[in-house]
Design a protein around this motif. Structure first.
Motif, PDB file in Angstrom:
ATOM      1  N   ALA A   1       0.836  -1.204   0.000  1.00 16.02           N
ATOM      2  CA  ALA A   1       0.000   0.000   0.000  1.00 16.02           C
ATOM      3  C   ALA A   1       0.870   1.252   0.000  1.00 16.02           C
ATOM      4  CB  ALA A   1      -0.912  -0.010   1.220  1.00 16.02           C
ATOM      5  N   GLN A   2       0.312   2.333  -0.471  1.00 15.29           N
ATOM      6  CA  GLN A   2       0.885   3.684  -0.341  1.00 15.29           C
ATOM      7  C   GLN A   2       2.312   3.852  -0.856  1.00 15.29           C
ATOM      8  OE1 GLN A   2       0.004   6.149   3.005  1.00 15.29           O
ATOM      9  NE2 GLN A   2      -1.708   4.896   3.649  1.00 15.29           N
ATOM     10  N   GLU A   3       2.606   3.255  -2.018  1.00 17.50           N
ATOM     11  CA  GLU A   3       3.904   3.557  -2.630  1.00 17.50           C
ATOM     12  C   GLU A   3       3.903   4.984  -3.161  1.00 17.50           C
ATOM     13  OE1 GLU A   3       7.024   3.970  -5.669  1.00 17.50           O
ATOM     14  OE2 GLU A   3       4.869   4.180  -5.950  1.00 17.50           O
ATOM     15  N   GLU A   4       2.781   5.388  -3.727  1.00 18.86           N
ATOM     16  CA  GLU A   4       2.702   6.697  -4.378  1.00 18.86           C
ATOM     17  C   GLU A   4       2.712   7.839  -3.369  1.00 18.86           C
ATOM     18  OE1 GLU A   4       3.106   6.896  -7.415  1.00 18.86           O
ATOM     19  OE2 GLU A   4       2.318   5.119  -8.411  1.00 18.86           O
ATOM     20  N   THR A   5       2.514   7.547  -2.104  1.00 15.39           N
ATOM     21  CA  THR A   5       2.425   8.616  -1.098  1.00 15.39           C
ATOM     22  C   THR A   5       3.379   8.368   0.060  1.00 15.39           C
ATOM     23  OG1 THR A   5       0.614   7.415  -0.077  1.00 15.39           O
ATOM     24  CG2 THR A   5       0.017   9.178  -1.575  1.00 15.39           C
ATOM     25  N   GLY A   6       4.613   7.991  -0.213  1.00 14.41           N
ATOM     26  CA  GLY A   6       5.575   7.863   0.877  1.00 14.41           C
ATOM     27  C   GLY A   6       6.359   6.563   0.874  1.00 14.41           C
ATOM     28  N   LYS A   7       5.936   5.596   0.066  1.00 10.06           N
ATOM     29  CA  LYS A   7       6.689   4.339  -0.084  1.00 10.06           C
ATOM     30  C   LYS A   7       6.873   3.612   1.240  1.00 10.06           C
ATOM     31  CE  LYS A   7       9.012   6.541  -3.923  1.00 10.06           C
ATOM     32  NZ  LYS A   7       7.688   6.743  -4.494  1.00 10.06           N
ATOM     33  N   ASN A   8       5.842   3.628   2.084  1.00 11.14           N
ATOM     34  CA  ASN A   8       5.985   3.019   3.401  1.00 11.14           C
ATOM     35  C   ASN A   8       5.465   1.595   3.496  1.00 11.14           C
ATOM     36  OD1 ASN A   8       7.272   5.078   4.938  1.00 11.14           O
ATOM     37  ND2 ASN A   8       5.401   6.263   4.755  1.00 11.14           N
ATOM     38  N   GLY A   9       4.471   1.243   2.674  1.00  4.30           N
ATOM     39  CA  GLY A   9       3.825  -0.064   2.831  1.00  4.30           C
ATOM     40  C   GLY A   9       4.806  -1.219   2.754  1.00  4.30           C
ATOM     41  N   ALA A  10       5.635  -1.230   1.719  1.00  4.77           N
ATOM     42  CA  ALA A  10       6.504  -2.381   1.474  1.00  4.77           C
ATOM     43  C   ALA A  10       7.496  -2.586   2.610  1.00  4.77           C
ATOM     44  CB  ALA A  10       7.242  -2.201   0.152  1.00  4.77           C
ATOM     45  N   ARG A  11       8.016  -1.489   3.161  1.00  2.00           N
ATOM     46  CA  ARG A  11       9.020  -1.709   4.200  1.00  2.00           C
ATOM     47  C   ARG A  11       8.380  -2.191   5.501  1.00  2.00           C
ATOM     48  NH1 ARG A  11      10.255   2.561   7.694  1.00  2.00           N
ATOM     49  NH2 ARG A  11       9.348   4.558   7.155  1.00  2.00           N
ATOM     50  N   LEU A  12       7.105  -1.838   5.728  1.00  2.18           N
ATOM     51  CA  LEU A  12       6.416  -2.335   6.916  1.00  2.18           C
ATOM     52  C   LEU A  12       6.162  -3.831   6.786  1.00  2.18           C
ATOM     53  CD1 LEU A  12       3.839   0.554   7.392  1.00  2.18           C
ATOM     54  CD2 LEU A  12       5.991   0.229   8.585  1.00  2.18           C
ATOM     55  N   VAL A  13       5.753  -4.261   5.606  1.00  2.18           N
ATOM     56  CA  VAL A  13       5.464  -5.681   5.427  1.00  2.18           C
ATOM     57  C   VAL A  13       6.775  -6.474   5.372  1.00  2.18           C
ATOM     58  CG1 VAL A  13       5.159  -5.655   2.911  1.00  2.18           C
ATOM     59  CG2 VAL A  13       3.945  -7.329   4.246  1.00  2.18           C
ATOM     60  N   ALA A  14       7.839  -5.862   4.876  1.00  4.21           N
ATOM     61  CA  ALA A  14       9.148  -6.531   4.875  1.00  4.21           C
ATOM     62  C   ALA A  14       9.663  -6.720   6.299  1.00  4.21           C
ATOM     63  CB  ALA A  14      10.156  -5.728   4.059  1.00  4.21           C
TER      64      ALA A  14
END
Lengths: 325, 344
Positions: free
Chosen positions: B205-218
Motif C-alpha cells: 500500500a501507499q507507494e505513491e504517497t511515501g513508499k511506506n507499505g513495502a518496508r512495513l510488510v518486509a
C-alpha cells in the motif's frame, strides 16, 4: 485549565531540548498514571493500565526556535533555525534564550523578506566578550512566549503549537479513571524537525491504534489555503495532510464516536504540513494511525490563535475515543 | 495472451487510490487465492500472498509490487454539484482537464474535471493547472451530492483497458498493476516442488504517497531476498536514454547503490546463462521505489529491483507491453527455482 495552558506555553523547549517542558508535564500527570518513563530520545511515555486495546495518544512537547551558532566581533549572535520559522513574523520581534537573556531578531536587510542567513540576534551587547558572558554557542532561543485573551473564547500567543495538544492530553489523563482500554500517552520530542520522536515512541509502545494531537492550519485567516477548517467550529478529525493519509477505518470510527457523543468536529484535509501521525503510522509493521487537531490561525508566528472551546471539544473527544474505540 | 489481458484489465479496474487500497481487498483475494497457500493483510493495507515450496524450511523470497495508484481525494463540495479535490501522489496535472472520473462516495458516481475551452484560454497560457483551480462537475445539485459524497472520499480516473497492436495495452493504474499481474502470473506458473524459496508476494500500500507499505510488510516477513518490481520510464520522445528502457524489449534490471550489487550481478549471470533477455538501467543512488525502504528495514534486506517499461506515467492512459510482463514473470520464476547459495 487556562492557568495550566499558560504554564505550558511559558516554559521553553526547542526541539532536542525539551527537558524543562517534560518535567512540567511529568509533574502534572504523575499522580494519575500507573507508570511513567522517559525513553532514550527524551519522549515522556505515560501508561494508564487497562485490559482492552492498546491505544496510544501523542502530542509533541517541542517548539520551533533557534540555536546560537556564532557570536560576531560586535557582539551580535548568528543563529540557525530549528523547525519552520516564519521570518515575516520573526523579524524585529523579541526572543529569549534558554537562560532568560532577551534580544531582538534583527534582519540585515530591511527591503526583503529575511532568511535564515540574513538575521542575527541583538541582545544589546557592546562587544563579543560581553555577549559571550550571556550566551554560549549552542544555547537556544525562542520567540518570547505569551498568552493573551481576545474577544470571547479566542486566545492569541505562542507556542500553542503544540502545547495546546499537550494540554488536551493532560486534562484527559486527569479525568480518565479505570479505563477499559490499555492507554499510553506519549509526549514526543523533535516533531518540528521531522516528526522524529514519535517513531521510537511508537516502536516502544507497539500500540493497536495511535492518535496524534496537534494544531492545524485554518482557512479563515489571511494567506491560508487550507480547506474548510475554521477556528471555533470544533476540533478536527484528520483525513490527510502532506505527510500522511490516516487509516480510513480509524477515521470512520472516530467520526461515529464523535457523532454518538454529540461532539462537534470538522473534517481536516491539510494540503501542507505534517504531524507525528506520519511517524506513528510507520513504526515496526505499521500502526492504525489518525489525528485530532485544534484549529489554529497564524501557525508558527508569534501570534498563533485558537479558540478554547475547540480545546474543550478535543478533550471530550479524546475521552470518548479511549472509552469507545 | 487473452487470459493475461483479462487479469490485467480486472486488476486495473480495482479502485485503489493510495490509502484506500482496502476497497479492493475482496476482489484481489478472489482473483489471486487459487495460486497461493495463504493470504494475510496488515493494519497498513498491505496484502501478503504466500506460496510455499515443497521443501521444509525454505528461505523466504519476497516479491513486491505496489497495489496503490495515483488519484484524487475530495476536499470540498460546492454549489452546482462541483467538487474540489487534492492530488494523491504525483498526478500529471497537465492531462487532468476534461478527464472523466469515478467518485467513490456512498455509491459510485461519475464526473468530469472542468476545463477552459482552447478558444478562450488563448495561446501561450496552457500551463499545467493547479489542483485548486480544478473542479469536478458531477451534474448533481449540492443537497443530493452531500448525501452521496463526503470530504475525504476518493476519486479515480475512469478509464477501462484498451488493447493496441503488438500486445500493447492502455489503461489507468498500469503503474503498478502491470507488476502485480507479473507477480500473480509467476505464482500461477510455478511448481511447488521446483521452488527453492517460499514465495512472499506483497501487494503493498501507499507507494505513491511515501513508499511506506513495502518496508512495513518486509519488517514483518524478514525475507532472505526481496525483489521489488515497479514500472520505469519507457524510452519515448523527450525521455533520456539513460533514464529509460524500451517497451517490448523485456523487463529491466536496475543497478543502483540502493540495491544489493552482488545479488543483482548473480541474477544477471543466471539470466545470461539461461539465455533469458532483459534490459539494464542504472539509477546511481535513490531509486524512488519501494526498494529504498525495504533495503534498510529491520536489520537490512538484500534487494534487487526490476522494472517494466511504461509510457505516459501517472495519467489515465498509461501504456505497457504484455511481452514485458511475461518477461518479468519468466525472470522471477528462474530466480525462484535457483538455490539461494547461487544468488548470494
Amino acid at each position: 485549565m487556562i492557568e495550566l495552558l499558560k504554564k505550558l506555553m511559558l516554559t521553553h523547549g526547542v526541539s532536542g531540548r525539551e527537558d524543562k517542558i517534560r518535567e512540567l508535564i511529568r509533574a502534572q500527570i504523575e499522580p494519575y498514571c500507573d507508570e511513567i518513563t522517559v525513553d532514550p530520545v527524551g519522549n515522556l511515555i505515560a501508561h494508564i493500565k487497562g485490559e482492552g486495546k492498546k491505544i496510544m495518544l501523542g502530542a509533541h512537547m517541542d517548539e520551533i526556535g533557534y540555536f546560537a551558532t556564532h557570536i560576531t566581533e560586535k557582539g551580535f549572535i548568528k543563529v540557525s533555525p530549528i523547525g519552520g520559522i516564519n521570518y515575516l513574523s520573526g523579524a524585529f520581534s523579541s526572543v529569549v534564550s534558554e537562560n532568560g537573556v532577551y534580544g531582538v531578531l534583527a534582519p540585515t536587510k530591511t527591503d526583503e523578506l529575511p532568511k535564515a542567513d540574513s538575521v542575527y540576534i541583538d541582545i544589546g551587547a557592546k562587544s563579543k566578550r560581553q555577549a559571550e558572558n550571556k550566551v554560549k554557542v549552542g544555547d537556544f532561543f525562542v520567540h518570547t512566549p505569551s498568552v493573551k485573551r481576545l474577544l470571547g473564547t479566542r486566545y492569541v500567543g505562542r507556542p500553542f503549537d503544540d502545547r495546546v495538544g499537550c494540554l488536551v492530553l493532560i486534562e484527559a489523563i486527569k479525568e480518565i479513571k479505570n479505563p477499559k482500554n490499555d492507554l499510553y500517552f506519549v509526549f514526543t520530542v523533535q516533531e518540528e524537525v521531522g516528526c522524529k520522536g514519535a517513531r521510537p515512541a511508537t516502536y516502544t509502545v507497539e500500540p493497536d491504534i495511535a492518535i496524534a494531537l496537534d494544531v492545524t492550519r485554518t482557512d479563515d485567516k489571511i494567506g491560508s489555503d487550507t480547506l474548510n477548517v475554521k477556528i471555533g467550529d470544533g476540533p478536527t478529525i484528520k483525513i490527510k495532510d502532506a505527510s500522511v493519509i490516516c487509516s480510513h477505518e480509524l477515521v470512520v470510527k472516530m467520526r461515529e464516536i464523535a457523532k454518538a457523543n454529540n461532539i462537534k468536529y470538522q473534517d481536516e484535509m491539510l494540503s501542507r504540513g505534517g504531524t507525528d501521525t506520519s511517524s506513528m503510522q510507520i513504526a515496526r509493521r505499521g500502526t492504525r494511525a489518525g489525528a485530532i487537531s485544534i484549529p489554529c490561525g497564524f501557525i508558527h508566528t508569534n501570534n498563533e490563535m485558537i479558540d478554547i472551546n475547540d480545546v474543550r471539544g478535543a478533550i471530550k473527544l479524546v475521552k470518548a475515543l479511549v472509552r469507545e474505540l | 495472451m487473452n487470459e493475461l489481458t483479462n487479469m490485467l484489465s480486472e486488476l486495473c479496474a480495482f479502485p485503489s487510490v493510495s490509502g484506500r487500497e482496502r476497497a479492493s481487498r475482496e476482489g484481489i483475494i478472489a482473483l489471486a487465492s487459487p495460486y497461493f497457500d495463504e493470504i494475510r493483510e496488515d493494519s497498513f493495507g498491505n496484502l501478503l500472498l504466500i506460496k510455499k515450496s515443497a521443501r521444509e524450511n525454505a528461505p523466504k523470497l519476497m516479491l513486491d509490487a505496489h497495489f496503490d495508484e495515483v488519484g484524487m481525494m475530495v476536499s470540498e463540495l460546492h454549489e452546482g454539484g462541483f467538487l474540489s479535490v487534492c492530488a494523491i501522489g504525483g498526478l500529471d496535472t497537465r492531462v487532468l482537464s476534461a478527464t472523466e472520473v469515478t467518485i467513490y462516495g456512498k455509491r459510485e458516481i461519475y464526473g468530469v474535471v472542468s476545463s477552459v475551452p482552447p478558444h478562450i484560454i488563448g495561446r501561450g497560457s496552457a500551463s499545467a493547472p493547479k489542483m485548486n483551480e480544478l473542479y469536478i462537475d458531477t451534474g448533481y445539485d449540492l443537497d443530493t451530492l452531500k448525501e452521496i459524497v463526503s470530504v475525504g472520499d476518493v476519486v479515480e480516473f475512469k478509464a477501462g483497458l484498451i488493447t493496441l497492436e503488438n500486445n500493447r495495452v492502455v489503461s489507468k493504474s498500469l503503474d503498478d498493476k502491470a507488476c502485480v499481474c507479473a507477480l500473480i502470473t509467476t505464482a500461477m506458473l510455478c511448481e511447488a516442488d521446483k521452488l527453492t524459496f517460499d514465495l512472499y508476494v506483497t501487494l503493498s500500500a501507499q507507494e505513491e504517497t511515501g513508499k511506506n507499505g513495502a518496508r512495513l510488510v518486509a519488517y514483518e516477513i524478514e525475507p532472505d531476498i526481496a525483489i521489488i518490481t515497479d514500472v520505469n520510464f519507457a524510452r519515448d520522445e523527450g525521455v533520456e536514454e539513460t533514464d529509460s528502457i524500451e517497451i517490448g524489449k523485456g523487463a529491466g534490471i536496475d543497478i543502483s547503490s540502493f540495491t544489493n550489487i552482488p545479488l543483482t550481478r548473480k541474477i544477471m549471470q543466471i539470466l545470461d546463462r539461461a539465455k533469458i533477455p532483459y534490459q539494464k538501467i542504472c539509477e546511481p543512488s535513490r531509486t524512488s521505489t519501494n526498494n529504498d525502504g525495504v533495503s534498510i528495514c529491520g536489520k537490512g534486506v538484500r534487494t534487487a529491483l526490476m522494472s517494466i517499461p511504461l509510457s505516459s506515467m501517472h495519467t489515465p492512459s498509461e501504456v505497457v507491453c504484455l511481452d514485458d510482463i511475461i518477461s518479468m514473470s519468466r525472470i522471477l520464476l528462474e530466480i525462484a527455482y535457483t538455490p539461494i547459495e547461487e544468488l548470494l
